[in-house]
Write a protein that holds these residues in place. Structure first.
Motif, PDB file in Angstrom:
ATOM      1  N   ASP A 423       0.785 -10.390  -6.664  1.00 29.25           N
ATOM      2  CA  ASP A 423       0.735  -9.578  -8.002  1.00 29.25           C
ATOM      3  C   ASP A 423       0.177  -8.238  -7.218  1.00 29.25           C
ATOM      4  O   ASP A 423      -0.945  -8.080  -6.978  1.00 29.25           O
ATOM      5  N   ALA A 424       1.444  -7.231  -7.126  1.00 32.29           N
ATOM      6  CA  ALA A 424       0.858  -5.920  -6.465  1.00 32.29           C
ATOM      7  C   ALA A 424       1.187  -4.894  -7.555  1.00 32.29           C
ATOM      8  O   ALA A 424       1.195  -3.853  -7.013  1.00 32.29           O
ATOM      9  N   ARG A 425       1.047  -5.181  -8.809  1.00 33.46           N
ATOM     10  CA  ARG A 425       1.145  -4.340  -9.782  1.00 33.46           C
ATOM     11  C   ARG A 425       0.199  -3.149  -9.754  1.00 33.46           C
ATOM     12  O   ARG A 425       0.605  -2.025  -9.889  1.00 33.46           O
ATOM     13  N   LYS A 426      -1.280  -3.426  -9.736  1.00 30.06           N
ATOM     14  CA  LYS A 426      -1.991  -2.537  -9.897  1.00 30.06           C
ATOM     15  C   LYS A 426      -2.035  -1.361  -8.983  1.00 30.06           C
ATOM     16  O   LYS A 426      -1.817  -0.392  -9.376  1.00 30.06           O
ATOM     17  N   PRO A 427      -2.099  -1.579  -7.705  1.00 29.28           N
ATOM     18  CA  PRO A 427      -2.105  -0.497  -6.707  1.00 29.28           C
ATOM     19  C   PRO A 427      -0.748   0.256  -6.853  1.00 29.28           C
ATOM     20  O   PRO A 427      -0.645   1.470  -6.669  1.00 29.28           O
ATOM     21  N   LEU A 428       0.400  -0.441  -6.897  1.00 27.27           N
ATOM     22  CA  LEU A 428       1.735   0.245  -6.786  1.00 27.27           C
ATOM     23  C   LEU A 428       1.855   1.317  -8.237  1.00 27.27           C
ATOM     24  O   LEU A 428       2.515   2.193  -8.179  1.00 27.27           O
ATOM     25  N   MET A 429       1.394   0.543  -9.414  1.00 30.51           N
ATOM     26  CA  MET A 429       1.542   1.365 -10.459  1.00 30.51           C
ATOM     27  C   MET A 429       0.609   2.748 -10.641  1.00 30.51           C
ATOM     28  O   MET A 429       0.985   3.457 -11.419  1.00 30.51           O
ATOM     29  N   GLN A 430      -0.539   2.593  -9.759  1.00 34.76           N
ATOM     30  CA  GLN A 430      -1.153   3.684  -9.717  1.00 34.76           C
ATOM     31  C   GLN A 430      -0.628   4.843  -8.781  1.00 34.76           C
ATOM     32  O   GLN A 430      -1.037   6.044  -8.744  1.00 34.76           O
ATOM     33  N   SER A 431       0.464   4.484  -8.056  1.00 30.76           N
ATOM     34  CA  SER A 431       0.987   5.419  -7.161  1.00 30.76           C
ATOM     35  C   SER A 431       1.873   6.505  -7.781  1.00 30.76           C
ATOM     36  O   SER A 431       3.235   6.358  -7.149  1.00 30.76           O
ATOM     37  N   VAL A 432       1.591   7.057  -8.810  1.00 32.04           N
ATOM     38  CA  VAL A 432       2.695   7.989  -9.541  1.00 32.04           C
ATOM     39  C   VAL A 432       2.767   9.202  -8.614  1.00 32.04           C
ATOM     40  O   VAL A 432       3.954   9.856  -8.825  1.00 32.04           O
ATOM     41  N   HIS A 433       2.034   9.428  -7.431  1.00 28.76           N
ATOM     42  CA  HIS A 433       2.579  10.574  -6.552  1.00 28.76           C
ATOM     43  C   HIS A 433       3.390  10.274  -5.455  1.00 28.76           C
ATOM     44  O   HIS A 433       3.786  11.026  -4.961  1.00 28.76           O
ATOM     45  N   SER A 434       4.004   8.974  -5.350  1.00 30.31           N
ATOM     46  CA  SER A 434       4.820   8.823  -4.221  1.00 30.31           C
ATOM     47  C   SER A 434       6.471   8.387  -4.546  1.00 30.31           C
ATOM     48  O   SER A 434       6.956   7.799  -3.869  1.00 30.31           O
ATOM     49  N   HIS A 435       6.908   9.024  -5.711  1.00 32.04           N
ATOM     50  CA  HIS A 435       8.316   8.844  -6.149  1.00 32.04           C
ATOM     51  C   HIS A 435       9.118  10.167  -5.912  1.00 32.04           C
ATOM     52  O   HIS A 435       8.340  11.147  -5.881  1.00 32.04           O
ATOM     53  N   PRO A 436      10.314  10.095  -5.713  1.00 32.89           N
ATOM     54  CA  PRO A 436      11.149  11.282  -5.676  1.00 32.89           C
ATOM     55  C   PRO A 436      10.981  12.318  -6.501  1.00 32.89           C
ATOM     56  O   PRO A 436      11.041  13.328  -6.278  1.00 32.89           O
ATOM     57  N   ALA A 437      10.654  11.824  -7.874  1.00 34.58           N
ATOM     58  CA  ALA A 437      10.630  12.653  -9.062  1.00 34.58           C
ATOM     59  C   ALA A 437       9.100  13.462  -9.223  1.00 34.58           C
ATOM     60  O   ALA A 437       8.779  14.021 -10.164  1.00 34.58           O
ATOM     61  N   SER A 438       8.311  12.909  -8.053  1.00 28.99           N
ATOM     62  CA  SER A 438       6.683  13.210  -8.238  1.00 28.99           C
ATOM     63  C   SER A 438       6.596  14.833  -7.843  1.00 28.99           C
ATOM     64  O   SER A 438       7.458  14.998  -7.156  1.00 28.99           O
ATOM     65  N   GLY A 439       5.559  15.407  -8.620  1.00 27.83           N
ATOM     66  CA  GLY A 439       5.301  16.765  -8.143  1.00 27.83           C
ATOM     67  C   GLY A 439       6.027  17.743  -8.991  1.00 27.83           C
ATOM     68  O   GLY A 439       6.353  17.306  -9.987  1.00 27.83           O
TER      69      GLY A 439
END
Length: 476
Positions: A423-439
């Motif tokens: 279950d890797a949901r918690k750290p990965l769902m926190q990673s809103v800064h790491s997507h191509p559309a981030s920023g």
């Protein structure tokens, strides 16, 4: 053309038959890592809303999570320990001034955010204040660990240095390389996931290659799995790959398989695409749900014996399946298959399909079921953020992901499958800064589902696999 078995079944009764019940089960932890779930038993859900039917209950499982808190600033030392939380001290101070509790929460968050910006803090601790149940089974022990967060550090070396040329020479989908070059900041590999005050241990490339010698490993799932296997190749040091592609015999089935074999160590790595799958055609009154009508994305042929035999021939299979399910009601919407009806039926369709798939392959090979990310609100986000299920956006049906997550857990508990769970949901769902559309400067992409391939977020999957699954497999 393949034909699925057609079964006519009253929808409400069929769904009630799939509603699992809470019960005591034996405990055997997957590993020392306590995995996070947002899981409520159906009994709890009924107490909260007794008037809703079983169908509505299962389709609207949304366990509540409270706001998460921020931690004190950390140095860039890799062994720093967490000792205090300024948000708690600020909250106590505000309450002394007579401010109401609800206002305290929002004022505290606002003040802490301002302090972070003004002091250029390195870190955010993303602890959950919610009370989350522990669910345990033979291969499953999941609970809120409450201490994981992302920290930026340029002193903790990344698992590899991202290279655009290596991406061009190894890619499974060229779009991953294009997005990394066009949209993604170059420092995303400098983010480190911290757990219990220390960086979470990374995948050991040498140990992995030794452990997997003479083995075959498959990543079965959609593009999220595709990104994981590519990150694994780079972590292990492969900088040029000629993938061997195998198309399914059934041209109407979307399930291409691509493999690479390290001849020296005799290790085979494969990604097999899996979108949505179904065991049969479902009927209720004048309505019909036939997944083959979807066209691209229907991978139901994977359940055929010949394909099960191929998957089962691997020594280790990772399975991840949610992303292609969330918007299925929209894709199949028609007078004979209306979206509202399809959305209510999907938990049962998903349960049946995953039960058959996991039952068949887990009898013959080591099988790991992965709970990972779904799309988030990433626009204008340059830092990790607290995660709440209630804040998953409705884009592409992403906000329906929790009901599939919960259905997965119900399935694993009820059927007692010989399947390990990550279950890797918690750290990965926190990673809103790491997507191509981030920023702030991404006007021509809306990709808030996939991660940038030059980010540490993708690699966290691999780190968890290495720490929580692979060491338990096969004696050296």
């Amino acid at each position: 053309m393949r034909r699925k078995k057609e079964v006519s079944l009253p929808f409400s009764r069929a769904l009630e038959n799939r509603v699992p019940h809470s019960r005591s089960v034996p405990i055997r932890k997957l590993a020392s890592y306590q995995l996070l779930t947002y899981y409520d038993t159906m009994d709890d859900r009924r107490r909260l809303n007794k008037k809703k039917s079983a169908a509505t209950e299962l389709s609207k499982i949304h366990p509540p999570m409270k706001l998460l808190t921020f931690a004190s600033p950390l140095s860039k030392s890799s062994d720093v320990q967490i000792s205090s939380s300024p948000s708690k001290r600020i909250g106590v101070l505000l309450q002394k001034f007579g401010i109401k509790p609800v206002a305290v929460v929002f004022l505290t968050l606002a003040i802490v955010r301002m302090l972070q910006n003004s002091e250029n803090l390195d870190t955010q601790q993303l602890n959950s204040n919610s009370t989350i149940k522990t669910v345990q089974s033979n291969n499953l022990s999941v609970a809120d660990d409450g201490d994981g967060y992302w920290m930026y550090s340029d002193e903790y070396p990344p698992p590899y240095t991202y290279s655009q040329q290596v991406c061009e020479d190894t890619y499974l989908n060229h779009g991953d390389c294009v997005k990394a070059a066009k949209y993604c900041p170059s420092d995303l590999m400098n983010w480190v996931y911290v757990k219990a005050g220390k960086p979470y241990p990374r995948l050991n490339a040498t140990g992995f290659l030794h452990k997997m010698k003479n083995k075959r490993i498959m990543f079965l799932g959609c593009s999220l799995m595709r990104q994981q296997i590519l990150a694994l190749m780079w972590t292990l040091g492969y900088d040029s790959i000629a993938w061997n592609e195998t198309e399914p015999e059934d041209e109407e089935c979307t399930t291409r398989r691509r493999c690479f074999t390290d001849e020296k160590r005799n290790i085979t790595f494969c990604h097999q695409f899996m979108g949505t799958i179904a065991t049969k055609v479902y009927h209720e009154g004048n309505y019909t749900l036939d997944l083959s009508l979807r066209g691209r994305g229907d991978s139901s042929c994977l359940l055929e014996d010949s394909n099960i035999a191929v998957i089962s021939s691997f020594d280790l299979v990772f399975v991840q399946s949610v992303a292609w399910w969330t918007n299925l009601g929209t894709h199949l919407d028609s007078p004979t298959s209306p979206k509202e009806w399809v959305d209510k039926l999907l938990p049962m369709v998903y349960y049946d399909a995953m039960k058959e798939l996991l039952n068949k392959i887990s009898e013959q090979t080591e099988t790991v079921f992965v709970l990972g990310q779904i799309g988030v609100d990433c626009k204008e986000k340059t830092l990790p953020e607290p995660f709440s299920i209630d804040h998953i956006p409705p884009d592409h049906g992403w906000d329906s992901a929790p009901k599939f997550w919960d259905t997965s857990l119900h399935l694993l508990l009820e059927e007692r499958l010989n399947v390990k769970v990550v279950d890797a949901r918690k750290p990965l769902m926190q990673s809103v800064h790491s997507h191509p559309a981030s920023g702030f400067a991404q006007p021509d992409t809306n990709d808030c589902l996939h991660f940038c391939m030059n980010s540490a977020s993708v690699n966290l999957y691999l780190d968890i696999y290495w720490n929580e699954v692979i060491p338990q497999l096969w004696e050296d």
